[in-house]
Scaffold this motif. Sequence first.
Motif, PDB file in Angstrom:
ATOM      1  N   VAL A 131       0.850  -1.182   0.000  1.00 53.05           N
ATOM      2  CA  VAL A 131       0.000   0.000   0.000  1.00 53.05           C
ATOM      3  C   VAL A 131       0.888   1.235   0.000  1.00 53.05           C
ATOM      4  N   PRO A 132       0.627   2.226  -0.851  1.00 55.93           N
ATOM      5  CA  PRO A 132       1.493   3.409  -0.893  1.00 55.93           C
ATOM      6  C   PRO A 132       1.435   4.198   0.401  1.00 55.93           C
ATOM      7  N   VAL A 133       2.601   4.721   0.796  1.00 58.15           N
ATOM      8  CA  VAL A 133       2.727   5.555   1.984  1.00 58.15           C
ATOM      9  C   VAL A 133       2.990   6.993   1.532  1.00 58.15           C
ATOM     10  N   ALA A 134       2.184   7.913   2.023  1.00 61.89           N
ATOM     11  CA  ALA A 134       2.343   9.322   1.678  1.00 61.89           C
ATOM     12  C   ALA A 134       3.078  10.042   2.806  1.00 61.89           C
ATOM     13  N   LYS A 135       4.109  10.799   2.460  1.00 59.38           N
ATOM     14  CA  LYS A 135       4.873  11.577   3.428  1.00 59.38           C
ATOM     15  C   LYS A 135       4.424  13.033   3.394  1.00 59.38           C
ATOM     16  N   ARG A 136       4.362  13.647   4.583  1.00 62.28           N
ATOM     17  CA  ARG A 136       4.040  15.068   4.695  1.00 62.28           C
ATOM     18  C   ARG A 136       5.019  15.693   5.681  1.00 62.28           C
ATOM     19  N   TRP A 137       5.694  16.747   5.232  1.00 59.31           N
ATOM     20  CA  TRP A 137       6.690  17.458   6.039  1.00 59.31           C
ATOM     21  C   TRP A 137       6.024  18.751   6.506  1.00 59.31           C
ATOM     22  N   GLU A 138       5.764  18.869   7.812  1.00 58.37           N
ATOM     23  CA  GLU A 138       4.986  19.992   8.305  1.00 58.37           C
ATOM     24  C   GLU A 138       5.635  20.632   9.524  1.00 58.37           C
ATOM     25  N   ARG A 139       5.322  21.902   9.730  1.00 59.05           N
ATOM     26  CA  ARG A 139       5.688  22.606  10.954  1.00 59.05           C
ATOM     27  C   ARG A 139       4.447  22.679  11.826  1.00 59.05           C
ATOM     28  N   VAL A 140       4.536  22.148  13.036  1.00 59.15           N
ATOM     29  CA  VAL A 140       3.412  22.134  13.963  1.00 59.15           C
ATOM     30  C   VAL A 140       3.877  22.770  15.266  1.00 59.15           C
ATOM     31  N   ASP A 141       3.330  23.918  15.586  1.00 63.45           N
ATOM     32  CA  ASP A 141       3.693  24.630  16.819  1.00 63.45           C
ATOM     33  C   ASP A 141       5.211  24.781  16.963  1.00 63.45           C
ATOM     34  N   GLY A 142       5.863  25.116  15.861  1.00 66.17           N
ATOM     35  CA  GLY A 142       7.302  25.327  15.886  1.00 66.17           C
ATOM     36  C   GLY A 142       8.137  24.069  15.818  1.00 66.17           C
ATOM     37  N   ARG A 143       7.503  22.911  15.683  1.00 64.65           N
ATOM     38  CA  ARG A 143       8.213  21.635  15.619  1.00 64.65           C
ATOM     39  C   ARG A 143       8.153  21.099  14.188  1.00 64.65           C
ATOM     40  N   THR A 144       9.227  20.456  13.740  1.00 65.37           N
ATOM     41  CA  THR A 144       9.283  19.883  12.392  1.00 65.37           C
ATOM     42  C   THR A 144       8.874  18.418  12.470  1.00 65.37           C
ATOM     43  N   ILE A 145       7.774  18.076  11.798  1.00 63.31           N
ATOM     44  CA  ILE A 145       7.170  16.750  11.926  1.00 63.31           C
ATOM     45  C   ILE A 145       7.045  16.097  10.551  1.00 63.31           C
ATOM     46  N   LEU A 146       7.414  14.829  10.490  1.00 63.08           N
ATOM     47  CA  LEU A 146       7.176  14.010   9.305  1.00 63.08           C
ATOM     48  C   LEU A 146       6.010  13.072   9.613  1.00 63.08           C
ATOM     49  N   PHE A 147       4.937  13.208   8.832  1.00 64.47           N
ATOM     50  CA  PHE A 147       3.799  12.306   8.925  1.00 64.47           C
ATOM     51  C   PHE A 147       3.878  11.324   7.760  1.00 64.47           C
ATOM     52  N   GLU A 148       3.858  10.031   8.061  1.00 70.62           N
ATOM     53  CA  GLU A 148       3.833   8.988   7.028  1.00 70.62           C
ATOM     54  C   GLU A 148       2.474   8.303   7.117  1.00 70.62           C
ATOM     55  N   GLN A 149       1.670   8.468   6.061  1.00 66.38           N
ATOM     56  CA  GLN A 149       0.264   8.112   6.114  1.00 66.38           C
ATOM     57  C   GLN A 149      -0.079   6.968   5.167  1.00 66.38           C
ATOM     58  N   VAL A 150      -0.975   6.097   5.641  1.00 62.61           N
ATOM     59  CA  VAL A 150      -1.614   5.107   4.777  1.00 62.61           C
ATOM     60  C   VAL A 150      -3.115   5.247   4.966  1.00 62.61           C
ATOM     61  N   GLU A 151      -3.856   5.075   3.888  1.00 66.27           N
ATOM     62  CA  GLU A 151      -5.305   5.167   3.985  1.00 66.27           C
ATOM     63  C   GLU A 151      -5.840   3.937   4.717  1.00 66.27           C
ATOM     64  N   TRP A 152      -6.649   4.176   5.735  1.00 67.77           N
ATOM     65  CA  TRP A 152      -7.131   3.086   6.573  1.00 67.77           C
ATOM     66  C   TRP A 152      -7.873   2.010   5.777  1.00 67.77           C
ATOM     67  N   PRO A 153      -8.801   2.326   4.866  1.00 71.76           N
ATOM     68  CA  PRO A 153      -9.476   1.251   4.110  1.00 71.76           C
ATOM     69  C   PRO A 153      -8.506   0.382   3.321  1.00 71.76           C
ATOM     70  N   ALA A 154      -7.397   0.979   2.843  1.00 68.84           N
ATOM     71  CA  ALA A 154      -6.439   0.207   2.049  1.00 68.84           C
ATOM     72  C   ALA A 154      -5.596  -0.717   2.902  1.00 68.84           C
ATOM     73  N   VAL A 155      -5.314  -0.303   4.154  1.00 66.49           N
ATOM     74  CA  VAL A 155      -4.416  -1.088   4.997  1.00 66.49           C
ATOM     75  C   VAL A 155      -5.150  -2.158   5.799  1.00 66.49           C
ATOM     76  N   VAL A 156      -6.467  -2.051   5.932  1.00 64.92           N
ATOM     77  CA  VAL A 156      -7.221  -3.035   6.720  1.00 64.92           C
ATOM     78  C   VAL A 156      -6.978  -4.477   6.255  1.00 64.92           C
ATOM     79  N   PRO A 157      -6.972  -4.778   4.938  1.00 63.64           N
ATOM     80  CA  PRO A 157      -6.695  -6.165   4.537  1.00 63.64           C
ATOM     81  C   PRO A 157      -5.324  -6.672   4.971  1.00 63.64           C
TER      82      PRO A 157
END
Length: 328
Positions: A249-275
């Motif tokens: 399942v493809p993993v999407a990366k998001r590089w964000e600043r949250v309250d002054g912190r540098t965060i990498l979110f690696e996301q998978v869509e829940w319906p796709a990962v359930v199987p």
Amino acid sequence: MAAIARNAHERLMVSALTQRLPDGRLVTTTNQVIRLATGQQYQDAEGQWRDTRAEILPLGEGFVAAQGPTRAAWPATLALDTEVVIETADGARFRAGVLGLSYYDTASSRNVMIAEVRETPGALAGPNRLVYAEAFDGVRADVVYEYRPAGVAQEVILRERPPGPEVFGLDPATTRLEAVTEFLEAPTPRREARPLRREGNAAWRAALADPDLVDERLVFGEWALEAGRAFADGARAAEDGTSSPEAGVPVAKRWERVDGRTILFEQVEWPAVVPLLEALPRQASALTVPETLPRRAAVERQLPARERWYASAAGARPARTEGRPPGF
């Protein structure tokens, strides 16, 4: 045949064959081949080229991998106040630490932390593989690092099915499961966005706060965070980190600043990962997350506070020193 290093990724292979012709003359034929392989060699402290060795070794109060163009150090114990240090051949330096797992609902933008990193000792599970087993409060999952000639890979391996998004009041159809990593030090990357999935239904697009699944390729000079995929237990990507487009399942990366912190979110869509989670056992007990970890969904991004590791219920305490990675 002689091997001559040209850089970390190129090696010139030179061979010479000398033959005597019928008239008695000697003729030498020289052949040259350039062998290309990412990170196949590195320069040591004296500037000599050495063959890369994909090995993680225990050293002091942690683990290191320093026999390659990318060098890395890991703590003996993973926790919110420990960090992984990575240095690349072109001088880029990274300090990062996993924070936990979260859900993010693309319809409402609400999110909730469902698991937080806890103090977990590391153990080698092979020459280039370091495992922090059951590294989270809230969900049974491991954090695993692999050191490769091409760089360092971080994996989160679920050992049980986490509670579904509906437990937290989120819609499973529009929710993504995220691995959350904080970068305490990193160069500013060049961000190259590429859509993994576009929402084609106009009505759905209007209803969703975040309709498309977009991956960011993050480029830091010679080093980059490339596309990733989530696999069922036992299925692994190739040693160089690549895989067929159809696998997992493809993993999407998001590089964000949250309250002054540098965060990498690696996301998978829940319906796709359930199987992929069907073969895992269901969570046997109620969540055992700390009281400090919010378990209610909110629009504001929820992140564990690293500072809480430096204070006990009775008041401030000295910063931890054990378990920190050794310096280079």
